[in-house]
Structures are given as C-alpha cells and as structure tokens.
Design an enzyme around this catalytic site. Sequence first.
Site, PDB file in Angstrom:
ATOM      1  N   GLY A 133       0.785  -1.224   0.000  1.00  0.00           N
ATOM      2  CA  GLY A 133       0.000   0.000   0.000  1.00  0.00           C
ATOM      3  C   GLY A 133       0.819   1.278   0.000  1.00  0.00           C
ATOM      4  O   GLY A 133       0.262   2.360  -0.148  1.00  0.00           O
ATOM      5  N   ASP A 134       2.148   1.158   0.153  1.00  0.00           N
ATOM      6  CA  ASP A 134       2.980   2.375   0.236  1.00  0.00           C
ATOM      7  C   ASP A 134       4.309   2.153  -0.498  1.00  0.00           C
ATOM      8  O   ASP A 134       5.380   2.192   0.105  1.00  0.00           O
ATOM      9  CB  ASP A 134       3.230   2.720   1.704  1.00  0.00           C
ATOM     10  CG  ASP A 134       3.843   4.104   1.882  1.00  0.00           C
ATOM     11  OD1 ASP A 134       3.696   4.933   0.959  1.00  0.00           O
ATOM     12  OD2 ASP A 134       4.460   4.349   2.933  1.00  0.00           O
ATOM     13  N   PRO A 135       4.257   1.943  -1.815  1.00  0.00           N
ATOM     14  CA  PRO A 135       5.477   1.636  -2.573  1.00  0.00           C
ATOM     15  C   PRO A 135       6.250   2.888  -2.999  1.00  0.00           C
ATOM     16  O   PRO A 135       6.495   3.099  -4.196  1.00  0.00           O
ATOM     17  CB  PRO A 135       4.923   0.877  -3.783  1.00  0.00           C
ATOM     18  CG  PRO A 135       3.601   1.525  -4.040  1.00  0.00           C
ATOM     19  CD  PRO A 135       3.054   1.905  -2.675  1.00  0.00           C
ATOM     20  N   HIS A 136       6.620   3.739  -2.024  1.00  0.00           N
ATOM     21  CA  HIS A 136       7.382   4.942  -2.373  1.00  0.00           C
ATOM     22  C   HIS A 136       8.833   4.554  -2.666  1.00  0.00           C
ATOM     23  O   HIS A 136       9.254   3.403  -2.403  1.00  0.00           O
ATOM     24  CB  HIS A 136       7.272   5.988  -1.259  1.00  0.00           C
ATOM     25  CG  HIS A 136       7.831   5.550   0.056  1.00  0.00           C
ATOM     26  ND1 HIS A 136       9.188   5.433   0.308  1.00  0.00           N
ATOM     27  CD2 HIS A 136       7.208   5.196   1.215  1.00  0.00           C
ATOM     28  CE1 HIS A 136       9.380   5.046   1.542  1.00  0.00           C
ATOM     29  NE2 HIS A 136       8.204   4.885   2.121  1.00  0.00           N
TER      30      HIS A 136
ATOM     31  N   ASN B  76      10.945   2.314  -0.470  1.00  0.00           N
ATOM     32  CA  ASN B  76      10.479   0.958  -0.174  1.00  0.00           C
ATOM     33  C   ASN B  76      10.677  -0.026  -1.327  1.00  0.00           C
ATOM     34  O   ASN B  76      10.266  -1.179  -1.225  1.00  0.00           O
ATOM     35  CB  ASN B  76       8.981   0.971   0.189  1.00  0.00           C
ATOM     36  CG  ASN B  76       8.741   1.478   1.600  1.00  0.00           C
ATOM     37  OD1 ASN B  76       9.658   1.534   2.408  1.00  0.00           O
ATOM     38  ND2 ASN B  76       7.512   1.870   1.892  1.00  0.00           N
TER      39      ASN B  76
END
Length: 336
Positions: free
Chosen positions: A45-48, A51
């Site tokens: 949910g948070d593939p910045h 990451n």
Amino acid sequence: MEWIDGIRCTDPQAIKEAGICITDFLTVGVSAALRQLLEFGLFHGDPHPGNIFSMRDGRIAYVDFGNVAVLSQQNKQILIDAVVHAVNEDYVEMANDFTRLGFLAPGTDVTPIVPALEAIWQNSVGKGVADFNFRSVTEKFNKLVYQYPIRIPERFSLVIRSLLTQEGICFTLQPDFKFLEVAYPYVAKRLLTDPDPALRERLIQVLFKDGVFQWKRLENLIVLAKEQVAIMSRNPALQEASRQDIGNRRVERKLDLTDTLKDGARVVILDASIRRKLLLALTEDSKLHIQELMDIYRLVEGEFDIPSLAIDLVQRLPVATRDMMLAWSESVLVDR
C-alpha cells in the site's frame, strides 16, 4: 528479517552501472504491481522510492510491509471485467463495474455517468497508448466525485495511490515511459493463458464485439502476450532460478497456448452459439477469411504442443459427440 542489498529504484545511473536494463526493470516492476492486484489480491500500500529496490540479479525487492491491503476474488474479477469493458468501449458496463466495486451505491442510475466515463477514457487513450497516464486519468475522475454520487472505497484509495506512486517512479527512471505498453502485454498474456474459467469467459468477451469476431484484436493480443514472454525471459534473476530449479520460477521461452486451444476446442464443440459466431466470422462480408486465419496461425505456430492437443481432442471426442447429440435432440423436442 532479511537484509536487502539493492539499489535505490530512483537511481537510474546506478541501475545501469549494475548491468540492468531500465526498460526491463520497469517491465518487471509493473508486472509485479499488476500481479499483486489482479492475481494475488495482496498488494503493497505504500510503494514509495524508499520501499522499492533494484536487486543486482534483476529482481525487485519491496520492504516495509506496514501498509498492505487485500482485494477479494470478486474484486479482482471485477477489475479484469473493467479492463475488458474498456477494451470493448462498453461504457455502460464500465459504470456498472464501478457500482460492483463500491464506487456507486447499489441502485444508482448510471445513465448520466456513462458519457462522463466515455469522455475520460477517450481523452486518455484516444490519441494512442503513448498519451495515457494514471495521474491525468485520476485528476479527471476526481472531478466526477463532486458532480456525481461517487465515493472512493478505502481499499481502492490505496490502490490508486499505489499505482500513482509507482508510475511516478517509472517516470523518474524513464521520462517517456508508457505504462499501458507494459500493462497491456501482461493483461493479454493473462487472458490468453490463465486457466481460470472466468478469464476464459472474459477472453471470449474481448474477441466478440456486438456479436462480430475481432480478428485484429486476437492478433494484437497474441503479439502483446509474446512480447511479455520475451521481455520477462530476459530477466537474469528468472534465468538463474530456472537453471537452479528454484521453486516454480521457470523462464517461459514461448507463449504456451496448448491449454487455451484445448479449452477453445471444447467450447466450440459444445457451444452452438460460439460455433455459429465463428462460422460467421470466417464468412463475414460474403468472403472466406482465410488470410486472417493464416495470419493468426503464423503467430501461434510453435506456441502449442500439437501431440498433446491431438490426444486431448481424441479423448474428448466421445463425450463431446454425446453432448452435441443431446443438445440437438433437446432442440428438436423444443421445436415440436
């Protein structure tokens, strides 16, 4: 816990110096994101950029799984339906897909929303795949939220944010990157090779538009699927895993359509309406479409196991003959 020795995904120079092709790296990344959404239903949910790392063997590493979300089997199927309806430009069904996904309350009249969806999609891909990007589509869709009774479910807020973030990473690495040029081959391969009966049905929906068989669409699907196989087979991580026989990570050297053709033959034998449509496709406009058939055969030649296909047809023949006779006798009785 596992130590990840990777390269920051937003450092194109370091990725190149490691001998990794940027285009292939992006293809693996987009395929990984689509598989999370449409196959596994469990996605990051948070593939910045902090990451996601490029591994030196060609793999992609995700870290920090503090924010993940799950999509149900039903939601995955509806998303694939939405892709099929977009390909077929069936905007009424696209609007119904939004209802089924929870963007619209059950019973909402989708009639006024259909033209808006059509305008967004046509403006996004009307000039070609090169003009499509998620950010512009999202911006246009957000305007609809204020005009129509649309709500964005929490899980799809994460999906949208995840896709936008990963698209941004792609643009950082390759400013002229075309997301759909990678996504379409993945979807094409799924439609052509996935044994899921639901996807087999979606394939039929894609190939028939308004009851007419789409020869060019089938040709494009095969070309795109072969392209996906070719790009993924170049991935050094998969090649090494295949050599060492690690798990089930084998490199697909060709587009194996054997099972698809087996299922297709069964459907043609048993489904009278499909047989009729195919006969019409071969004789459309009062001419035999032999050239189109030969073009398709040249594309799939070598992509299926002929002995296995022949054995399967012979084994199915008695049952298929029985079913055809039963169907014929039932139709006779109904007519009387």
